[in-house]
Design a protein around this motif. Structure first.
Motif, PDB file in Angstrom:
ATOM      1  N   LEU A  73      -8.515 -10.991   2.533  1.00 12.60           N
ATOM      2  CA  LEU A  73      -8.462  -9.535   2.563  1.00 12.60           C
ATOM      3  C   LEU A  73      -9.720  -8.907   1.974  1.00 12.60           C
ATOM      4  CD1 LEU A  73      -6.774  -7.010   3.206  1.00 12.60           C
ATOM      5  CD2 LEU A  73      -5.981  -7.103   0.855  1.00 12.60           C
ATOM      6  N   ALA A  74     -10.230  -9.466   0.885  1.00 14.88           N
ATOM      7  CA  ALA A  74     -11.441  -8.922   0.269  1.00 14.88           C
ATOM      8  C   ALA A  74     -12.636  -9.047   1.218  1.00 14.88           C
ATOM      9  CB  ALA A  74     -11.735  -9.642  -1.043  1.00 14.88           C
ATOM     10  N   LEU A  75     -12.759 -10.187   1.859  1.00 13.16           N
ATOM     11  CA  LEU A  75     -13.854 -10.352   2.815  1.00 13.16           C
ATOM     12  C   LEU A  75     -13.688  -9.436   4.016  1.00 13.16           C
ATOM     13  CD1 LEU A  75     -14.360 -14.221   2.735  1.00 13.16           C
ATOM     14  CD2 LEU A  75     -15.778 -12.456   1.667  1.00 13.16           C
ATOM     15  N   LEU A  99     -14.726  -5.943   3.026  1.00  9.96           N
ATOM     16  CA  LEU A  99     -16.180  -5.850   2.913  1.00  9.96           C
ATOM     17  C   LEU A  99     -16.874  -5.979   4.265  1.00  9.96           C
ATOM     18  CD1 LEU A  99     -16.753  -7.997  -0.286  1.00  9.96           C
ATOM     19  CD2 LEU A  99     -16.965  -5.517  -0.071  1.00  9.96           C
ATOM     20  N   HIS A 100     -16.104  -6.199   5.308  1.00 11.43           N
ATOM     21  CA  HIS A 100     -16.599  -6.320   6.681  1.00 11.43           C
ATOM     22  C   HIS A 100     -17.542  -7.510   6.849  1.00 11.43           C
ATOM     23  CE1 HIS A 100     -14.776  -2.478   7.510  1.00 11.43           C
ATOM     24  NE2 HIS A 100     -15.483  -1.920   6.542  1.00 11.43           N
ATOM     25  N   ILE A 101     -17.237  -8.620   6.176  1.00 14.85           N
ATOM     26  CA  ILE A 101     -18.055  -9.821   6.328  1.00 14.85           C
ATOM     27  C   ILE A 101     -17.229 -11.035   6.741  1.00 14.85           C
ATOM     28  CG2 ILE A 101     -19.895  -9.104   4.796  1.00 14.85           C
ATOM     29  CD1 ILE A 101     -18.629 -10.755   2.587  1.00 14.85           C
ATOM     30  N   LEU A 102     -15.980 -10.826   7.126  1.00 15.39           N
ATOM     31  CA  LEU A 102     -15.123 -11.929   7.523  1.00 15.39           C
ATOM     32  C   LEU A 102     -15.181 -12.109   9.034  1.00 15.39           C
ATOM     33  CD1 LEU A 102     -12.919 -13.967   6.577  1.00 15.39           C
ATOM     34  CD2 LEU A 102     -11.262 -12.246   7.265  1.00 15.39           C
ATOM     35  N   ASN A 103     -15.374 -13.344   9.439  1.00 16.01           N
ATOM     36  CA  ASN A 103     -15.245 -13.675  10.853  1.00 16.01           C
ATOM     37  C   ASN A 103     -14.295 -14.859  10.978  1.00 16.01           C
ATOM     38  OD1 ASN A 103     -16.794 -15.842  10.097  1.00 16.01           O
ATOM     39  ND2 ASN A 103     -18.671 -15.087  11.032  1.00 16.01           N
ATOM     40  N   LEU A 104     -14.014 -15.264  12.185  1.00 14.33           N
ATOM     41  CA  LEU A 104     -13.016 -16.302  12.419  1.00 14.33           C
ATOM     42  C   LEU A 104     -13.431 -17.641  11.818  1.00 14.33           C
ATOM     43  CD1 LEU A 104     -10.334 -16.998  13.747  1.00 14.33           C
ATOM     44  CD2 LEU A 104     -11.608 -17.573  15.817  1.00 14.33           C
ATOM     45  N   ALA A 132      -9.814  -4.091  -8.738  1.00 15.15           N
ATOM     46  CA  ALA A 132      -8.455  -3.970  -9.274  1.00 15.15           C
ATOM     47  C   ALA A 132      -7.412  -4.156  -8.173  1.00 15.15           C
ATOM     48  CB  ALA A 132      -8.277  -2.620  -9.945  1.00 15.15           C
ATOM     49  N   PHE A 133      -7.681  -3.636  -6.985  1.00 18.62           N
ATOM     50  CA  PHE A 133      -6.756  -3.785  -5.868  1.00 18.62           C
ATOM     51  C   PHE A 133      -6.606  -5.248  -5.472  1.00 18.62           C
ATOM     52  CE2 PHE A 133      -6.059  -3.987  -1.239  1.00 18.62           C
ATOM     53  CZ  PHE A 133      -4.840  -3.351  -1.165  1.00 18.62           C
ATOM     54  N   VAL A 134      -7.715  -5.936  -5.318  1.00 19.70           N
ATOM     55  CA  VAL A 134      -7.667  -7.340  -4.888  1.00 19.70           C
ATOM     56  C   VAL A 134      -7.101  -8.229  -6.001  1.00 19.70           C
ATOM     57  CG1 VAL A 134      -9.069  -9.296  -4.134  1.00 19.70           C
ATOM     58  CG2 VAL A 134      -9.517  -7.035  -3.214  1.00 19.70           C
ATOM     59  N   ALA A 135      -7.464  -7.949  -7.249  1.00 15.68           N
ATOM     60  CA  ALA A 135      -6.954  -8.757  -8.363  1.00 15.68           C
ATOM     61  C   ALA A 135      -5.451  -8.572  -8.539  1.00 15.68           C
ATOM     62  CB  ALA A 135      -7.686  -8.394  -9.650  1.00 15.68           C
ATOM     63  N   SER A 136      -4.975  -7.332  -8.427  1.00 17.61           N
ATOM     64  CA  SER A 136      -3.536  -7.122  -8.552  1.00 17.61           C
ATOM     65  C   SER A 136      -2.785  -7.736  -7.380  1.00 17.61           C
ATOM     66  CB  SER A 136      -3.220  -5.635  -8.669  1.00 17.61           C
ATOM     67  OG  SER A 136      -3.600  -4.940  -7.509  1.00 17.61           O
ATOM     68  N   LEU A 137      -3.373  -7.716  -6.194  1.00 15.93           N
ATOM     69  CA  LEU A 137      -2.765  -8.391  -5.047  1.00 15.93           C
ATOM     70  C   LEU A 137      -2.696  -9.894  -5.285  1.00 15.93           C
ATOM     71  CD1 LEU A 137      -1.706  -8.245  -2.084  1.00 15.93           C
ATOM     72  CD2 LEU A 137      -4.059  -8.695  -1.403  1.00 15.93           C
ATOM     73  N   PHE A 138      -3.767 -10.468  -5.811  1.00 14.40           N
ATOM     74  CA  PHE A 138      -3.788 -11.898  -6.107  1.00 14.40           C
ATOM     75  C   PHE A 138      -2.707 -12.274  -7.117  1.00 14.40           C
ATOM     76  CE2 PHE A 138      -5.365 -15.061  -9.213  1.00 14.40           C
ATOM     77  CZ  PHE A 138      -5.232 -16.190  -8.426  1.00 14.40           C
ATOM     78  N   LEU A 139      -2.631 -11.543  -8.223  1.00 11.04           N
ATOM     79  CA  LEU A 139      -1.640 -11.864  -9.245  1.00 11.04           C
ATOM     80  C   LEU A 139      -0.218 -11.627  -8.753  1.00 11.04           C
ATOM     81  CD1 LEU A 139      -3.424 -10.466 -12.403  1.00 11.04           C
ATOM     82  CD2 LEU A 139      -3.045 -12.856 -11.800  1.00 11.04           C
ATOM     83  N   TRP A 140      -0.035 -10.567  -7.954  1.00 11.10           N
ATOM     84  CA  TRP A 140       1.291 -10.254  -7.420  1.00 11.10           C
ATOM     85  C   TRP A 140       1.765 -11.360  -6.476  1.00 11.10           C
ATOM     86  CZ3 TRP A 140       2.117  -8.032  -2.255  1.00 11.10           C
ATOM     87  CH2 TRP A 140       3.437  -7.722  -2.016  1.00 11.10           C
ATOM     88  N   LEU A 141       0.924 -11.756  -5.539  1.00  6.30           N
ATOM     89  CA  LEU A 141       1.313 -12.803  -4.598  1.00  6.30           C
ATOM     90  C   LEU A 141       1.477 -14.158  -5.278  1.00  6.30           C
ATOM     91  CD1 LEU A 141      -0.857 -11.975  -1.476  1.00  6.30           C
ATOM     92  CD2 LEU A 141       1.600 -11.704  -1.734  1.00  6.30           C
ATOM     93  N   SER A 142       0.601 -14.458  -6.216  1.00 10.10           N
ATOM     94  CA  SER A 142       0.685 -15.742  -6.915  1.00 10.10           C
ATOM     95  C   SER A 142       1.981 -15.865  -7.702  1.00 10.10           C
ATOM     96  CB  SER A 142      -0.494 -15.912  -7.866  1.00 10.10           C
ATOM     97  OG  SER A 142      -1.686 -15.964  -7.153  1.00 10.10           O
TER      98      SER A 142
END
Length: 132
Positions: free
Chosen positions: A92-94, A97-102, A40-50
């Motif tokens: 942000l979601a990645l 989840l601690h799976i994002l790298n450069l 819900a946090f990531v989806a609302s962020l997506f819709l808000w920014l879009s």
């Protein structure tokens, strides 16, 4: 749907998702949250920014076109808004989840940029009468 109705719907979506995002941001502990709250946090962020990016870009395009109220810039602005929202929310979601790298971040940004180039080039790829 008429243009004013569409713009009002986008504005209403922006306002509602901004409220949902702020409520989740200030009232939920991320360490104790379940998966549904995270989604819900990531989806609302997506819709808000879009929706915010869509409205801003649409009104900038209208101002540069001498205040001509036309429907064409709305599709382009909404596509750019979705791409911007998708990029930010995916990164942000990645990261949460601690799976994002450069390398992944650069790859995601390149994919979004290439998809925009695809849509920009698709406009000029219309067949002529001699090719039919």
């Amino acid at each position: 749907m008429k243009l004013r109705g569409t713009l009002f719907s986008i504005f209403s979506l922006w306002l509602c998702t901004l409220g949902i995002w702020i409520v989740i941001l200030f009232n939920i502990d991320p360490d104790q949250a379940d998966k549904l709250t995270f989604i819900a946090f990531v989806a609302s962020l997506f819709l808000w920014l879009s929706s915010l990016h869509t409205l801003i870009e649409y009104f900038i395009r209208i101002r540069t076109n001498k205040n001509a109220m036309i429907f064409t810039p709305l599709t382009i602005a909404s596509r750019h808004g979705v791409m911007t929202g998708l990029t930010v929310s995916l990164l942000l979601a990645l990261k949460l989840l601690h799976i994002l790298n450069l390398a992944d971040a650069i790859l995601i940004i390149i994919i979004i940029a290439v998809s925009e180039l695809y849509f920009k080039g698709k406009h000029y790829d219309k067949p002529t009468a001699a090719q039919k």
